[in-house]
Motif scaffolding. Sequence first.
Motif, PDB file in Angstrom:
ATOM      1  N   GLN A 498       0.976  -1.030  -0.195  1.00 20.73           N
ATOM      2  CA  GLN A 498      -0.065   0.157   0.039  1.00 20.73           C
ATOM      3  C   GLN A 498       0.643   1.259   0.490  1.00 20.73           C
ATOM      4  O   GLN A 498       2.108   1.537   1.030  1.00 20.73           O
ATOM      5  CB  GLN A 498      -1.057   0.218   1.053  1.00 20.73           C
ATOM      6  N   PRO A 499       0.994   2.268  -0.812  1.00 17.08           N
ATOM      7  CA  PRO A 499       1.675   3.758  -1.236  1.00 17.08           C
ATOM      8  C   PRO A 499       1.441   4.491   0.532  1.00 17.08           C
ATOM      9  O   PRO A 499       0.240   4.185   0.174  1.00 17.08           O
ATOM     10  CB  PRO A 499       0.977   4.025  -2.186  1.00 17.08           C
ATOM     11  N   LYS A 500       1.960   5.014   0.255  1.00 21.20           N
ATOM     12  CA  LYS A 500       2.641   5.922   1.905  1.00 21.20           C
ATOM     13  C   LYS A 500       1.250   7.436   1.000  1.00 21.20           C
ATOM     14  O   LYS A 500       1.370   7.826  -0.481  1.00 21.20           O
ATOM     15  CB  LYS A 500       3.668   6.524   2.054  1.00 21.20           C
ATOM     16  N   ASP A 501       0.854   7.313   2.506  1.00 17.15           N
ATOM     17  CA  ASP A 501      -0.880   8.328   2.043  1.00 17.15           C
ATOM     18  C   ASP A 501      -1.691   8.052   1.094  1.00 17.15           C
ATOM     19  O   ASP A 501      -2.572   8.686   1.105  1.00 17.15           O
ATOM     20  CB  ASP A 501       0.135  10.051   1.698  1.00 17.15           C
ATOM     21  N   VAL A 502      -1.920   6.684   0.510  1.00 13.28           N
ATOM     22  CA  VAL A 502      -2.844   5.641   0.225  1.00 13.28           C
ATOM     23  C   VAL A 502      -4.597   5.655   1.160  1.00 13.28           C
ATOM     24  O   VAL A 502      -3.663   4.147   1.417  1.00 13.28           O
ATOM     25  CB  VAL A 502      -2.485   5.038  -1.089  1.00 13.28           C
ATOM     26  N   LYS A 503      -5.187   6.028   1.068  1.00 15.38           N
ATOM     27  CA  LYS A 503      -6.195   5.029   1.677  1.00 15.38           C
ATOM     28  C   LYS A 503      -6.243   3.197   1.145  1.00 15.38           C
ATOM     29  O   LYS A 503      -6.340   3.599  -0.109  1.00 15.38           O
ATOM     30  CB  LYS A 503      -8.122   5.423   1.517  1.00 15.38           C
ATOM     31  N   ARG A 504      -7.005   2.776   1.907  1.00 11.79           N
ATOM     32  CA  ARG A 504      -6.872   1.528   1.757  1.00 11.79           C
ATOM     33  C   ARG A 504      -8.218   1.257   0.736  1.00 11.79           C
ATOM     34  O   ARG A 504      -7.516   0.145  -0.347  1.00 11.79           O
ATOM     35  CB  ARG A 504      -7.176   0.574   2.932  1.00 11.79           C
ATOM     36  N   GLY A 505      -8.970   1.942   0.548  1.00 14.15           N
ATOM     37  CA  GLY A 505     -10.245   2.022  -0.541  1.00 14.15           C
ATOM     38  C   GLY A 505     -10.082   2.456  -1.578  1.00 14.15           C
ATOM     39  O   GLY A 505     -10.644   2.120  -3.015  1.00 14.15           O
ATOM     40  N   ASN A 506      -8.306   2.413  -1.443  1.00 11.35           N
ATOM     41  CA  ASN A 506      -7.914   3.104  -3.206  1.00 11.35           C
ATOM     42  C   ASN A 506      -6.476   2.562  -3.432  1.00 11.35           C
ATOM     43  O   ASN A 506      -6.207   2.884  -4.874  1.00 11.35           O
ATOM     44  CB  ASN A 506      -7.093   5.113  -3.033  1.00 11.35           C
ATOM     45  N   TRP A 507      -6.863   1.262  -2.536  1.00 11.20           N
ATOM     46  CA  TRP A 507      -5.444   0.456  -3.295  1.00 11.20           C
ATOM     47  C   TRP A 507      -5.840  -1.104  -3.475  1.00 11.20           C
ATOM     48  O   TRP A 507      -6.503  -1.740  -2.617  1.00 11.20           O
ATOM     49  CB  TRP A 507      -4.721   0.086  -1.855  1.00 11.20           C
ATOM     50  N   ILE A 508      -5.487  -1.692  -4.950  1.00 12.18           N
ATOM     51  CA  ILE A 508      -5.955  -3.290  -5.032  1.00 12.18           C
ATOM     52  C   ILE A 508      -4.089  -3.660  -4.949  1.00 12.18           C
ATOM     53  O   ILE A 508      -3.037  -3.641  -5.494  1.00 12.18           O
ATOM     54  CB  ILE A 508      -5.884  -3.313  -6.270  1.00 12.18           C
ATOM     55  N   GLN A 509      -4.216  -4.662  -4.536  1.00 17.05           N
ATOM     56  CA  GLN A 509      -3.000  -4.991  -3.780  1.00 17.05           C
ATOM     57  C   GLN A 509      -2.811  -6.208  -4.932  1.00 17.05           C
ATOM     58  O   GLN A 509      -3.423  -6.840  -5.254  1.00 17.05           O
ATOM     59  CB  GLN A 509      -3.041  -5.997  -2.550  1.00 17.05           C
ATOM     60  N   THR A 510      -0.847  -6.130  -5.642  1.00 17.64           N
ATOM     61  CA  THR A 510      -0.815  -7.534  -6.688  1.00 17.64           C
ATOM     62  C   THR A 510       0.109  -8.280  -5.942  1.00 17.64           C
ATOM     63  O   THR A 510       0.608  -8.341  -4.837  1.00 17.64           O
ATOM     64  CB  THR A 510      -0.196  -6.430  -8.063  1.00 17.64           C
ATOM     65  N   VAL A 511       0.348  -8.950  -7.061  1.00 16.18           N
ATOM     66  CA  VAL A 511       1.476  -9.564  -6.063  1.00 16.18           C
ATOM     67  C   VAL A 511       2.931 -10.230  -6.865  1.00 16.18           C
ATOM     68  O   VAL A 511       2.868 -10.144  -8.255  1.00 16.18           O
ATOM     69  CB  VAL A 511       1.408 -11.422  -6.120  1.00 16.18           C
ATOM     70  N   PRO A 512       4.271  -9.833  -6.569  1.00 17.77           N
ATOM     71  CA  PRO A 512       5.211  -9.792  -7.036  1.00 17.77           C
ATOM     72  C   PRO A 512       5.142 -11.317  -7.955  1.00 17.77           C
ATOM     73  O   PRO A 512       4.910 -12.422  -7.348  1.00 17.77           O
ATOM     74  CB  PRO A 512       6.295  -9.928  -5.779  1.00 17.77           C
TER      75      PRO A 512
END
Length: 543
Positions: A498-512
Amino acid sequence: MASIKHKRSFLAALFAATILSGGNVAFSQTVGDIPAILITPDKVVSSIGTLEFRDGAPSPETVKKVYDTLAFTRGLDAFLNSYGGASAYAIHKGLLGIGAEDNTVTIFPELMDSNSLFLTANADTVYYFSIVDLTKGPMVVEQPPMGVGTINDMWFQWIVDIGFPGPDRGEGGRYLILPPDYDGAVPEGGFYVARSKTNRVIYASRGYLVDNDPKPTVENIKRHMKIYPYTPGGVGTSIATALEGKVKLEANPKVPETKFFEASGKAFNTIPPSDYSFFEMINANVQEEPADSYNPELAGQLAAIGIAKGKEFKPDDRMKKILTDAAAVGNASGRVLNWDASNISGWAYYPGSGWANMLWEGGANFETPPPMVTKEGLFNPLPPTGARTLNAKTAFYYGYTLDSPGMIMRLPKVGSQYLMGFVDADKKAFDGGKTYKVTLPPNIPAEAFWSFTVYDNQSRSMLDTPQKYPRAGSQSYPSPAAEAAADGSTTIYFGPTQPKDVKRGNWIQTVPEKGWFTLLRLYSPLESFFTKEWRPSEVELVP
């Protein structure tokens, strides 16, 4: 003998000269009585190797090469043109595998998540679906109100829409599904009647959340959803008709209790294989369904590789090797046509964009683009093309399930619209170890709601991450709602952390080291989407 050799040598030389001159030899140029353009030389270099002939008669080696090529070509065509049937069969097999029998209703009360292998499903709506068995006669499906869905046969051929895009227009109602060749009594009223070409059908519907809560939707479905046999002469048949002797009056039996199978969190596979076993699955579908349930061209392609109704599919080692190759190329074709979708004419949302949708080329029937809607609200049907958009059909069934005109209506506030994103702003495939972002301008054109969902490149199912629901959107269930910036725009980030200062609802996790792609869904889309006054940014790599 010498004259024959001389004539052949002369013809071969003339053929070679024709090729070198760009093939510009007129029909009037002849050798003896045969036009030069009809002559087959003793050797022809082709993509399958050198083909050899003796005055037009193929050598044994050429015979083998051509037969192998024909088998491969028909195997490839069969793979590409029957993928919808394999996908329908795989759904049936997957449901049976978790204990969901025919005529029961599989429902996802807590939404579908990344445990299930299901082609590009969403985590926004309550899915409920069933395989309805018509082998014992017509069946009634009582559609709950407030639903959105469709009924397809076992080749993913559209039968009828249900819910908001269907004749019940979201108010619910009784659908009577007739089996193939049914010639019995049909009610005069009280039912929406449709006929299937196959012995089973896929009923698939979904319900929207109520105030970001699935529970009221699930309760509504369980209260109204019913599947049961039709009673000829029952409700829907008038006494006057019975007096004509066409049907005997009957009392409707008590409607049996609907059996629901809850599948949220369950792991099961509904996706066709990509290797030789694909053809075994298609053969299984062919054996279960009527011989005329799909078109003669596909039937011919399947028969050419040994798959025919009532016959054992038992290819020898040579044919297995050829079909294994055909499956590999067919699988590659499905991938190329999706990952390169934005470069295919008529598929991109706007010129140069990575956002695309193959259905804009040929509509839900893969033949004519969907009707345009004027500002006055009138439909403006486009003239039929008479040609199947084969690449669009291949791309669609490889990555998506079920077919319905409601999926590609150019009609504001009706149905839903989809933008597929397989590449970033530089037209490169997404890397799960990197971070990307996309910005949606203010006034997102979705009257109901909107969402992004992230999918695994390999399975084309929801990407399996600790988030469980790999989505972001306007709803606050099953993950927090995305938040807009001060200017009204909304930015969504895709990345492993999750990028710094980005809300949880604005982030979708991916996998390396895991590839992914995404779909933007707009439910009840607004006019600005169709006019392209509103459009999303490209998905950009974050430095």
